[in-house]
Motif scaffolding. Structure first.
Motif, PDB file in Angstrom:
ATOM      1  N   ARG A 120     -18.933  13.305 -35.586  1.00  0.00           N
ATOM      2  CA  ARG A 120     -18.628  11.901 -35.866  1.00  0.00           C
ATOM      3  C   ARG A 120     -18.945  10.990 -34.678  1.00  0.00           C
ATOM      4  O   ARG A 120     -19.057   9.778 -34.839  1.00  0.00           O
ATOM      5  CB  ARG A 120     -17.148  11.749 -36.250  1.00  0.00           C
ATOM      6  N   SER A 121     -19.047  11.585 -33.483  1.00  0.00           N
ATOM      7  CA  SER A 121     -19.232  10.785 -32.264  1.00  0.00           C
ATOM      8  C   SER A 121     -20.597  10.998 -31.643  1.00  0.00           C
ATOM      9  O   SER A 121     -20.809  10.660 -30.470  1.00  0.00           O
ATOM     10  CB  SER A 121     -18.140  11.160 -31.243  1.00  0.00           C
ATOM     11  N   LYS A 122     -21.528  11.557 -32.399  1.00  0.00           N
ATOM     12  CA  LYS A 122     -22.805  12.000 -31.825  1.00  0.00           C
ATOM     13  C   LYS A 122     -23.643  10.864 -31.250  1.00  0.00           C
ATOM     14  O   LYS A 122     -24.547  11.103 -30.442  1.00  0.00           O
ATOM     15  CB  LYS A 122     -23.601  12.774 -32.864  1.00  0.00           C
ATOM     16  N   GLU A 123     -23.373   9.617 -31.672  1.00  0.00           N
ATOM     17  CA  GLU A 123     -24.104   8.504 -31.071  1.00  0.00           C
ATOM     18  C   GLU A 123     -23.661   8.284 -29.643  1.00  0.00           C
ATOM     19  O   GLU A 123     -24.343   7.614 -28.877  1.00  0.00           O
ATOM     20  CB  GLU A 123     -23.914   7.231 -31.910  1.00  0.00           C
ATOM     21  N   GLY A 124     -22.489   8.817 -29.287  1.00  0.00           N
ATOM     22  CA  GLY A 124     -21.992   8.883 -27.935  1.00  0.00           C
ATOM     23  C   GLY A 124     -21.790   7.533 -27.258  1.00  0.00           C
ATOM     24  O   GLY A 124     -22.082   6.497 -27.836  1.00  0.00           O
ATOM     25  N   PRO A 125     -21.273   7.601 -26.024  1.00  0.00           N
ATOM     26  CA  PRO A 125     -20.833   8.819 -25.347  1.00  0.00           C
ATOM     27  C   PRO A 125     -19.426   9.214 -25.786  1.00  0.00           C
ATOM     28  O   PRO A 125     -18.644   8.377 -26.221  1.00  0.00           O
ATOM     29  CB  PRO A 125     -20.833   8.418 -23.873  1.00  0.00           C
ATOM     30  N   PHE A 126     -19.111  10.516 -25.678  1.00  0.00           N
ATOM     31  CA  PHE A 126     -17.778  10.986 -26.055  1.00  0.00           C
ATOM     32  C   PHE A 126     -17.246  11.964 -25.015  1.00  0.00           C
ATOM     33  O   PHE A 126     -18.008  12.564 -24.249  1.00  0.00           O
ATOM     34  CB  PHE A 126     -17.790  11.644 -27.444  1.00  0.00           C
ATOM     35  N   PHE A 127     -15.929  12.084 -25.007  1.00  0.00           N
ATOM     36  CA  PHE A 127     -15.228  13.045 -24.147  1.00  0.00           C
ATOM     37  C   PHE A 127     -14.248  13.827 -24.998  1.00  0.00           C
ATOM     38  O   PHE A 127     -13.368  13.246 -25.632  1.00  0.00           O
ATOM     39  CB  PHE A 127     -14.485  12.328 -23.020  1.00  0.00           C
ATOM     40  N   ALA A 128     -14.399  15.149 -25.024  1.00  0.00           N
ATOM     41  CA  ALA A 128     -13.489  16.025 -25.757  1.00  0.00           C
ATOM     42  C   ALA A 128     -12.769  16.935 -24.771  1.00  0.00           C
ATOM     43  O   ALA A 128     -13.406  17.718 -24.055  1.00  0.00           O
ATOM     44  CB  ALA A 128     -14.257  16.867 -26.776  1.00  0.00           C
ATOM     45  N   TYR A 129     -11.455  16.812 -24.727  1.00  0.00           N
ATOM     46  CA  TYR A 129     -10.599  17.683 -23.922  1.00  0.00           C
ATOM     47  C   TYR A 129     -10.047  18.742 -24.876  1.00  0.00           C
ATOM     48  O   TYR A 129      -9.176  18.463 -25.686  1.00  0.00           O
ATOM     49  CB  TYR A 129      -9.491  16.851 -23.282  1.00  0.00           C
ATOM     50  N   VAL A 130     -10.616  19.953 -24.804  1.00  0.00           N
ATOM     51  CA  VAL A 130     -10.263  21.035 -25.717  1.00  0.00           C
ATOM     52  C   VAL A 130      -9.272  21.942 -25.000  1.00  0.00           C
ATOM     53  O   VAL A 130      -9.640  22.794 -24.188  1.00  0.00           O
ATOM     54  CB  VAL A 130     -11.506  21.823 -26.163  1.00  0.00           C
ATOM     55  N   SER A 131      -8.001  21.732 -25.301  1.00  0.00           N
ATOM     56  CA  SER A 131      -6.910  22.355 -24.557  1.00  0.00           C
ATOM     57  C   SER A 131      -6.341  23.515 -25.373  1.00  0.00           C
ATOM     58  O   SER A 131      -5.333  23.391 -26.058  1.00  0.00           O
ATOM     59  CB  SER A 131      -5.834  21.302 -24.264  1.00  0.00           C
ATOM     60  N   PHE A 132      -7.015  24.669 -25.286  1.00  0.00           N
ATOM     61  CA  PHE A 132      -6.580  25.838 -26.042  1.00  0.00           C
ATOM     62  C   PHE A 132      -5.173  26.264 -25.626  1.00  0.00           C
ATOM     63  O   PHE A 132      -4.812  26.165 -24.447  1.00  0.00           O
ATOM     64  CB  PHE A 132      -7.532  27.004 -25.805  1.00  0.00           C
ATOM     65  N   ASN A 133      -4.397  26.774 -26.587  1.00  0.00           N
ATOM     66  CA  ASN A 133      -3.147  27.436 -26.211  1.00  0.00           C
ATOM     67  C   ASN A 133      -3.375  28.921 -25.964  1.00  0.00           C
ATOM     68  O   ASN A 133      -2.467  29.623 -25.512  1.00  0.00           O
ATOM     69  CB  ASN A 133      -2.050  27.225 -27.256  1.00  0.00           C
TER      70      ASN A 133
END
Length: 463
Positions: free
Chosen positions: A205-218
């Motif tokens: 959904r954000s491919k036009e960018g720029p984006f930041f994804a904080y992937v905080s696995f448990n």
């Protein structure tokens, strides 16, 4: 006419800046052991996707967190400031009354007068999101949506089941999955997989960018609940050690899914990807391993504070390189802000540096001559290759990490001047710090004091 020309020029400048801004993906595991990755030569664990990321980017062999436990470490990561400077030394625990300040659990969190990594990147035009564990306060004032993130799908607390709760109404609110603000909805499937799916959806959904994804696995924090589809994996291991290997495999697959999504959309070449972990593996609770270091989560031995670190930025950073000088998670905000077109030097109070000039070799100096740690009366300082550990209940110790990674040989008696020098430097730094915002009654909430000597067995290479 001139007005429309000006608008068009501004739009063109904005589009040009957006085109030059890299996307940023921060993959962050929970309680993983330093030695439990293929890129750190694990004998048994399988991490093929992260191993490939290490080949595509730079492995940080001396990468540190600013705290040896989850909440404080993440407070430093997200603020870019030593969390001790603003009093965040202890884990924020829901429903626990603070003995010193009488704060209720939901009033414990990352102070709201601080900007976060999300805020800084939003200001540069990034769309920002958090997926997974937050652990920076359960109260609404601390919520990611109110702290610089456009989207949130995860849980506010420090741990939860990897499977949906059958009766969510009986689960503590901080353990429930939440989309946005107070839209609670339990997930379907294995949570590590769900977080990867949600991240990939955000990237699409954000491919036009720029984006930041904080992937905080448990993963791989307790409870030890591996995915049933991996039940046949790692037959040579037993108990928690087998479970944590299976959970690590799931997390590696999730990282691979996210990286593959970036490649499928043609975004990989313009994306900074960082992988790291919040503190050393606890070993006793989840079976993780911190070889070749002594120490575990909640200690300031290397096994408690040195963590895996990978960074990839195709075309900017060399592939397959290893960087050996110490760096710390406090460096991520300056690095991201600079890459995104901002000026980290204009941000007051940051304790980190932009890593890129060091990783490219443009700057051959040490990024940090000195690094500090503190939690209650315990403290540590690394100055070059020298490290001093201070305890509340016995004499401080001095080690040379260049010669003694396992911190087995106390040199305090042999180098008294160096010992005193580091002690003075640590004390001078501590004079700059705020008083702790809260102190937990460890006896009541079940935490052990984790005496460091309990975890100072000679490291085993059987991982």
């Amino acid at each position: 006419m001139k007005k429309w020309i000006l608008i068009a020029l501004c739009m063109t400048a904005h589009q040009l800046m957006a085109a030059n801004q890299p996307n940023i993906v921060l993959l962050f595991s929970d309680d993983a052991g330093y030695g439990d990755f293929g890129f750190h030569n694990s004998y048994h664990f399988k991490t093929p996707h992260l191993d490939q990321l290490a080949k595509d980017g730079v492995r940080l062999s001396n990468f540190y967190v600013s705290g040896a436990t989850c909440g404080p470490s993440r407070a430093g990561l997200l603020s870019g400031i030593y969390q001790q400077r603003f009093g965040y030394e202890e884990i924020n625990i829901p429903k626990i009354m603070s003995e010193s300040s009488k704060l209720e659990g939901e009033a414990m969190g990352l102070p709201t007068d601080l900007k976060t990594m999300g805020n800084y990147l939003q200001e540069l035009g990034y769309r920002t999101a958090v997926f997974g564990k937050w652990h920076q306060g359960e109260g609404g004032q601390f919520h990611p949506i109110n702290r610089g993130f456009d989207e949130f799908y995860g849980f506010r607390g420090g741990a939860r089941s990897f499977f949906a709760y059958k009766n969510p109404s009986k689960a503590p609110p901080e353990k429930l999955m939440e989309r946005g603000f107070e839209n609670y909805q339990e997930h379907e499937g294995y949570l590590t997989d769900v977080l990867a799916d949600e991240t990939c959806n955000f990237i699409e959904r954000s491919k036009e960018g720029p984006f930041f994804a904080y992937v905080s696995f448990n993963a791989v924090h307790t409870p030890m609940e591996p995915d049933p589809k991996d039940a046949a994996e790692f037959p040579q291991l037993e108990g928690k050690r087998r479970a944590v290997a299976q959970m690590t495999l799931s997390m590696d697959r999730a990282c691979g899914q996210i990286i593959d999504k970036l490649k499928a959309l043609g975004l990989y070449e313009n994306t900074i990807i960082v992988f790291s972990n919040d503190n050393g593996g606890p070993t006793d609770s989840n079976g993780s391993g911190n070889y070749p270091f002594s120490g575990v989560k909640a200690t300031q031995l290397e096994g408690g504070i040195r963590v895996p670190g990978l960074i990839s930025w195709p075309g900017k950073l060399a592939a397959g390189a290893v960087y050996d000088y110490p760096l710390i998670t406090l460096d991520l905000i300056p690095t991201f802000v600079k890459a995104g077109g901002g000026d980290p030097g204009a941000i007051d109070g940051l304790d980190g540096v932009d890593m890129v000039p060091y990783l490219t070799g443009a700057n051959k100096e040490r990024p940090h001559q000195v690094l500090h740690w503190k939690m209650e009366t315990r403290g540590a300082i690394r100055d070059g290759d020298w490290k001093l550990l201070r305890y509340p209940d016995r004499p401080a110790e001095l080690f040379n990490l260049a010669e003694d990674l396992g911190e087995q040989n106390n040199l305090a008696a042999q180098y008294p001047e160096k010992f005193k020098e580091l002690f003075r430097k640590q004390f001078a730094w501590e004079l700059e710090l705020a008083r702790p915002l809260w102190m937990l009654r460890r006896q009541e909430e079940g935490w052990s004091s984790r005496r460091t000597d309990t975890f100072r067995k000679p490291p085993s290479a059987t991982y």
